[in-house]
Motif scaffolding. Structure first.
Motif, short mmCIF file in Angstrom:
data_model
loop_
_atom_site.label_atom_id
_atom_site.label_comp_id
_atom_site.label_asym_id
_atom_site.label_seq_id
_atom_site.Cartn_x
_atom_site.Cartn_y
_atom_site.Cartn_z
N PRO A 59 0.84 -1.12 0.03
CA PRO A 59 -0.04 -0.09 -0.05
C PRO A 59 0.80 1.20 0.07
O PRO A 59 1.84 1.29 0.75
N THR A 60 0.47 2.28 -0.76
CA THR A 60 1.47 3.39 -0.96
C THR A 60 0.92 4.57 -0.22
O THR A 60 -0.65 4.60 0.17
N ALA A 61 1.39 5.52 0.09
CA ALA A 61 0.70 6.79 0.68
C ALA A 61 -0.01 7.66 -0.30
O ALA A 61 -0.70 8.47 0.10
N ARG A 62 0.19 7.42 -1.56
CA ARG A 62 -0.38 8.17 -2.74
C ARG A 62 -2.17 7.64 -2.52
O ARG A 62 -2.84 8.36 -2.87
N ALA A 63 -2.37 6.38 -2.19
CA ALA A 63 -3.72 6.18 -2.05
C ALA A 63 -4.38 6.63 -0.94
O ALA A 63 -5.67 7.04 -1.07
N LEU A 64 -3.67 6.96 0.29
CA LEU A 64 -4.28 7.39 1.23
C LEU A 64 -3.99 9.19 1.21
O LEU A 64 -5.35 9.72 1.66
N PHE A 65 -3.34 9.70 0.62
CA PHE A 65 -3.12 11.06 0.40
C PHE A 65 -2.72 11.43 -0.95
O PHE A 65 -1.96 11.49 -1.54
N LYS A 66 -4.20 11.95 -1.54
CA LYS A 66 -3.99 12.24 -3.06
C LYS A 66 -3.13 13.49 -3.23
O LYS A 66 -2.34 13.44 -4.23
N ASP A 67 -3.61 14.54 -2.49
CA ASP A 67 -2.47 15.59 -2.78
C ASP A 67 -2.10 16.10 -1.38
O ASP A 67 -2.79 17.05 -0.70
N PRO A 68 -0.89 15.59 -0.91
CA PRO A 68 -0.57 16.03 0.28
C PRO A 68 -0.07 17.41 0.63
O PRO A 68 -0.30 17.98 1.74
N ILE A 69 0.45 18.19 -0.23
CA ILE A 69 0.63 19.54 -0.33
C ILE A 69 -0.66 20.44 0.04
O ILE A 69 -0.36 21.36 0.92
N ALA A 70 -1.58 19.99 -0.64
CA ALA A 70 -2.86 20.70 -0.45
C ALA A 70 -3.16 20.61 0.88
O ALA A 70 -3.72 21.61 1.48
N GLU A 71 -3.25 19.54 1.61
CA GLU A 71 -3.68 19.39 2.75
C GLU A 71 -2.88 19.78 3.78
O GLU A 71 -3.46 20.38 4.68
N VAL A 72 -1.64 19.76 3.60
CA VAL A 72 -0.74 20.63 4.50
C VAL A 72 -0.85 22.12 4.66
O VAL A 72 -0.91 22.75 5.62
N THR A 73 -1.12 22.77 3.03
CA THR A 73 -1.53 24.25 3.22
C THR A 73 -2.73 24.66 3.76
O THR A 73 -2.58 25.54 4.48
N ALA A 74 -4.07 23.43 3.55
CA ALA A 74 -5.09 23.84 4.18
C ALA A 74 -4.99 23.78 5.85
O ALA A 74 -5.43 24.85 6.38
N THR A 75 -4.13 22.83 6.21
CA THR A 75 -4.01 23.12 7.75
C THR A 75 -3.37 24.21 8.30
O THR A 75 -3.71 24.77 9.27
N GLN A 76 -2.19 24.56 7.51
CA GLN A 76 -1.38 25.82 7.85
C GLN A 76 -2.33 27.08 7.98
O GLN A 76 -2.14 28.13 8.63
N LEU A 77 -3.08 27.22 6.54
CA LEU A 77 -4.05 28.38 6.63
C LEU A 77 -5.07 28.46 7.77
O LEU A 77 -5.33 29.51 8.17
N THR A 78 -5.72 27.31 8.16
CA THR A 78 -6.53 27.40 9.26
C THR A 78 -6.03 27.67 10.65
O THR A 78 -6.34 28.23 11.54
N THR A 79 -4.73 27.40 10.84
CA THR A 79 -3.78 27.86 12.13
C THR A 79 -3.20 29.36 11.91
O THR A 79 -3.73 30.06 13.01
N LEU A 80 -3.05 29.76 10.70
CA LEU A 80 -2.48 31.09 10.65
C LEU A 80 -3.50 32.03 10.53
O LEU A 80 -3.43 33.10 10.87
N ASP A 81 -4.78 31.75 9.70
CA ASP A 81 -5.56 32.64 9.41
C ASP A 81 -7.05 31.93 9.75
O ASP A 81 -7.66 31.59 8.88
N PRO A 82 -7.16 31.84 11.11
CA PRO A 82 -8.66 31.04 11.58
C PRO A 82 -9.77 31.73 11.06
O PRO A 82 -10.63 30.93 10.88
N SER A 83 -9.86 33.18 10.96
CA SER A 83 -11.31 33.72 10.59
C SER A 83 -11.35 33.71 9.03
O SER A 83 -12.37 33.88 8.62
N GLY A 84 -10.07 33.72 8.34
CA GLY A 84 -10.20 33.79 6.85
C GLY A 84 -10.25 35.23 6.36
O GLY A 84 -10.48 35.48 5.13
N ALA A 85 -10.00 35.95 7.18
CA ALA A 85 -9.83 37.63 6.68
C ALA A 85 -8.99 38.01 5.63
O ALA A 85 -9.12 38.54 4.78
N ARG A 86 -7.60 37.28 5.78
CA ARG A 86 -6.62 37.68 5.08
C ARG A 86 -6.75 37.11 3.84
O ARG A 86 -6.42 37.60 2.74
#
Length: 196
Positions: free
Chosen positions: A37-64
Motif C-alpha cells: 500500500p502506498t501513501a498516494r492512495a491515502l493522501f491524494k494531494d498531500p501538499i494541498a492538505e498541509v497548506t489547508a491545515t497551515q491556513l486554518t492555524t495562521l488565518d482562522p477567521s479567513g479575513a486575510r
C-alpha cells in the motif's frame, strides 16, 4: 640417428562429442504478490492538505485570505494604499506594487518614501509577525498592470503616503470615540453674534 618420440607420431584427434540432448523447458511458477500500500492512495494531494491545515492555524477567521482573494470584488488590488501593523515594530504603509499569490507564501510588495528615500518592503500576509492589514485608500481607476514597477521612476513616483495614512488614522480614531467633530476644536460650538 634421429629419435622420434611416440607422442609426436600419434595423430591428433578431436575431443569426443557428447550425445545431443533435446532441452525440455518447463516454466517455473513464480509467486506474484500484490504491491504494498502506498501513501498516494491515502493522501491524494498531500501538499494541498498541509497548506489547508497551515491556513486554518495562521488565518482562522479567513479575513486575510478574503482580503487577497481573486474572487472577492472588495479585495485589495495593486495600486491601493495598504497599512500593515506588525506585532513587534512600527506599522508600515505604502502603495501596493505587487501581489504574489502562492498559497501559504502569498506576499505583498509595498512602496513608500521615508525621508525622501524610496523604501520597498515585502510582507508575507500569513506571517505570525503581522497583526493586521488594512486598506487605507483604494486606487481610483483599475491598474492596467499586474505589477506597478514603473512607479519607481521619478515620472510616476507618488512620493510619501504618510499624510494619507495619518488622515485615515484620525478618521478611525474619531469613529471609535463616537465624537464627530470638524478639524478644529471649536467646530461643534455655537457661534456668538458679536454686536458692535
Amino acid at each position: 640417428m634421429t629419435t622420434v618420440s611416440a607422442a609426436s607420431s600419434l595423430p591428433i584427434l578431436p575431443p569426443p562429442r557428447l550425445p545431443a540432448k533435446t532441452p525440455t523447458f518447463t516454466p517455473k511458477k513464480i509467486k506474484i504478490f500484490p504491491p504494498p500500500p502506498t501513501a498516494r492512495a491515502l493522501f491524494k494531494d498531500p501538499i494541498a492538505e498541509v497548506t489547508a491545515t497551515q491556513l486554518t492555524t495562521l488565518d482562522p477567521s479567513g479575513a486575510r485570505t478574503k482580503l487577497f482573494s481573486r474572487a472577492n470584488k472588495e479585495a485589495a488590488k495593486v495600486g491601493d494604499i495598504l497599512l500593515v501593523r506588525l506585532k513587534n515594530g512600527d506599522p508600515f504603509a505604502g502603495i501596493c506594487l505587487n501581489i504574489r499569490r502562492r498559497g501559504i507564501d502569498t506576499g505583498i510588495l509595498l512602496r513608500n518614501e521615508l525621508t525622501r528615500v524610496g523604501v520597498e518592503m515585502w510582507f508575507k500576509i500569513y506571517s505570525p509577525n503581522i497583526e493586521g492589514i488594512e486598506v487605507v485608500q483604494r486606487r481610483e481607476k483599475r491598474a492596467r498592470r499586474a505589477r506597478l514597477y514603473y512607479m519607481r521612476k521619478p515620472k510616476h513616483n507618488v512620493g510619501s503616503v504618510q499624510n494619507i495614512v495619518q488622515q485615515y488614522q484620525r478618521q478611525r480614531a474619531m469613529l471609535r470615540s463616537g465624537d464627530v467633530r470638524g478639524r478644529d476644536a471649536n467646530a461643534g460650538k455655537k457661534k456668538k453674534n458679536k454686536q458692535y
